[in-house]
Design an enzyme around this catalytic site. Sequence first.
Site, PDB file in Angstrom:
ATOM      1  N   TYR A  11      80.607  22.293  44.279  1.00  0.00           N
ATOM      2  CA  TYR A  11      81.390  21.697  43.424  1.00  0.00           C
ATOM      3  C   TYR A  11      81.443  21.787  41.953  1.00  0.00           C
ATOM      4  O   TYR A  11      82.063  21.206  41.072  1.00  0.00           O
ATOM      5  CB  TYR A  11      81.294  19.967  43.859  1.00  0.00           C
ATOM      6  CG  TYR A  11      81.783  19.682  45.267  1.00  0.00           C
ATOM      7  CD1 TYR A  11      83.004  19.178  45.313  1.00  0.00           C
ATOM      8  CD2 TYR A  11      81.026  20.096  46.314  1.00  0.00           C
ATOM      9  CE1 TYR A  11      83.426  18.923  46.833  1.00  0.00           C
ATOM     10  CE2 TYR A  11      81.507  20.087  47.347  1.00  0.00           C
ATOM     11  CZ  TYR A  11      82.776  19.657  47.913  1.00  0.00           C
ATOM     12  OH  TYR A  11      83.281  19.138  49.013  1.00  0.00           O
TER      13      TYR A  11
ATOM     14  N   LYS B 166      71.480  24.026  56.215  1.00  0.00           N
ATOM     15  CA  LYS B 166      71.821  25.226  56.866  1.00  0.00           C
ATOM     16  C   LYS B 166      70.613  26.497  56.084  1.00  0.00           C
ATOM     17  O   LYS B 166      70.853  27.357  55.452  1.00  0.00           O
ATOM     18  CB  LYS B 166      73.063  25.685  56.496  1.00  0.00           C
ATOM     19  CG  LYS B 166      73.394  27.135  57.186  1.00  0.00           C
ATOM     20  CD  LYS B 166      73.894  26.620  58.568  1.00  0.00           C
ATOM     21  CE  LYS B 166      74.081  28.106  59.376  1.00  0.00           C
ATOM     22  NZ  LYS B 166      74.400  27.920  60.733  1.00  0.00           N
TER      23      LYS B 166
ATOM     24  N   ASP C 172      75.567  22.663  61.801  1.00  0.00           N
ATOM     25  CA  ASP C 172      76.389  22.886  62.635  1.00  0.00           C
ATOM     26  C   ASP C 172      75.994  22.186  64.216  1.00  0.00           C
ATOM     27  O   ASP C 172      76.832  21.452  64.659  1.00  0.00           O
ATOM     28  CB  ASP C 172      76.469  24.370  63.124  1.00  0.00           C
ATOM     29  CG  ASP C 172      75.312  25.233  63.076  1.00  0.00           C
ATOM     30  OD1 ASP C 172      74.047  24.482  62.286  1.00  0.00           O
ATOM     31  OD2 ASP C 172      75.222  26.202  63.491  1.00  0.00           O
TER      32      ASP C 172
ATOM     33  N   ASP D 230      80.504  16.134  52.616  1.00  0.00           N
ATOM     34  CA  ASP D 230      82.081  15.862  52.416  1.00  0.00           C
ATOM     35  C   ASP D 230      82.715  15.826  53.795  1.00  0.00           C
ATOM     36  O   ASP D 230      83.452  14.894  54.052  1.00  0.00           O
ATOM     37  CB  ASP D 230      82.594  16.954  51.300  1.00  0.00           C
ATOM     38  CG  ASP D 230      84.286  16.604  51.071  1.00  0.00           C
ATOM     39  OD1 ASP D 230      84.629  15.782  51.544  1.00  0.00           O
ATOM     40  OD2 ASP D 230      84.690  17.749  50.375  1.00  0.00           O
TER      41      ASP D 230
END
Length: 334
Positions: free
Chosen positions: A124, A171, A204, A228
Amino acid sequence: MSYRVTLLPGDGIGPEVTAAMKEVVAASGVDIQWDEIDVGLLAMEKGKPALPEEALKSLRRNKVGLKGPVTTPVGRGHVSVNVMLRKQLNLYANVRPIKSFRGVGARYENVDLVVVRENTEDVYAGVEHEVTPGVVECVKIITWEGSTRVAKYAFDYARRMGRQKITAVHKANIMKLSDGLFLKACQKVAKRYPDIQYEEAIVDAACMKLVMNPQAFDVLLCENLYGDIISDLCGGFIGGIGLAAGANIGEKGALFETVHGSAPDIAGKGIANPTAMILAAAMMLDYLGEHAAARRIRTALEQVIAQKRHVTPDIGGKATTMEMGTAVAQRVKE
Ligand code: ATP
């Protein structure tokens, strides 16, 4: 004790849900002086900018704010008031509690979790460039300081709110440096909170587990992008956009808000669901240390929704915004 709080009702259904919220907070007996200031379309109609300087000044002075939805007009030159507030006040953590209500026909039951999202870093930062035609690069920025700050907030929040477990979402198996740094910061902070259980989940796998068994989670601690996505995914568990509130936390203050937008399609009809705005006020009372009042308001809201007699059409009732607000206020007083 008396508090002074900046109140930005916003536009669209904002002023309607704000009126209902004020009645509920008044019923709780906590003495709040509202510094009420128009922002968004209502400010622009008076020839002011969407985010007038007086709103920022008031927020800086009071350090606590409550905000209804604000429309971002489509087109050039209109910067989102929400983004401006976040930047101006350096609000680094976004907190979104996700708690099921009985009686709204949501697909999931007994969900009670909180998403804490870092709000200033990650992709962002908006650093993107073209390396060569057909190849672009987007920079993901993760810092030790930013990660530590949000992790510390999450653990303090968990302790204060009686939460048991924090799951850091990452991740790091792929982004070894950036997500690796985030995890190391979380691990270091976790060591200082032996009373809170700490675990990690790859994003995930976390999504799959969330959809299969959201009850297994308590507090999810996320970088900006994962946060988000996951906070909207979790929003779907409780059914209905009118039912979720959030907080933006900074070092020098906090801003509480509805998750829903200004809902121009129903604005002015008096049928908007005031739940999100009332929940935002309850989060604010928790922040002020008024836990008993916050709890009373949440319980009253749960009872009114479960009973279904005084609820708005979006959750299957016939009540107006004010009728629902008054019903909740009545219960708070009892
Ligand atoms: P934004 O871009 O500001 O988020 P949006 O149009 O994407 O706006 P909302 O304004 O939140 O999203 O509205 C989405 C839908 O949900 C609309 O149909 C709206 O009427 C409905 N809605 C939103 N908030 C409420 C509420 N508090 N009570 C009832 N319905 C609501």
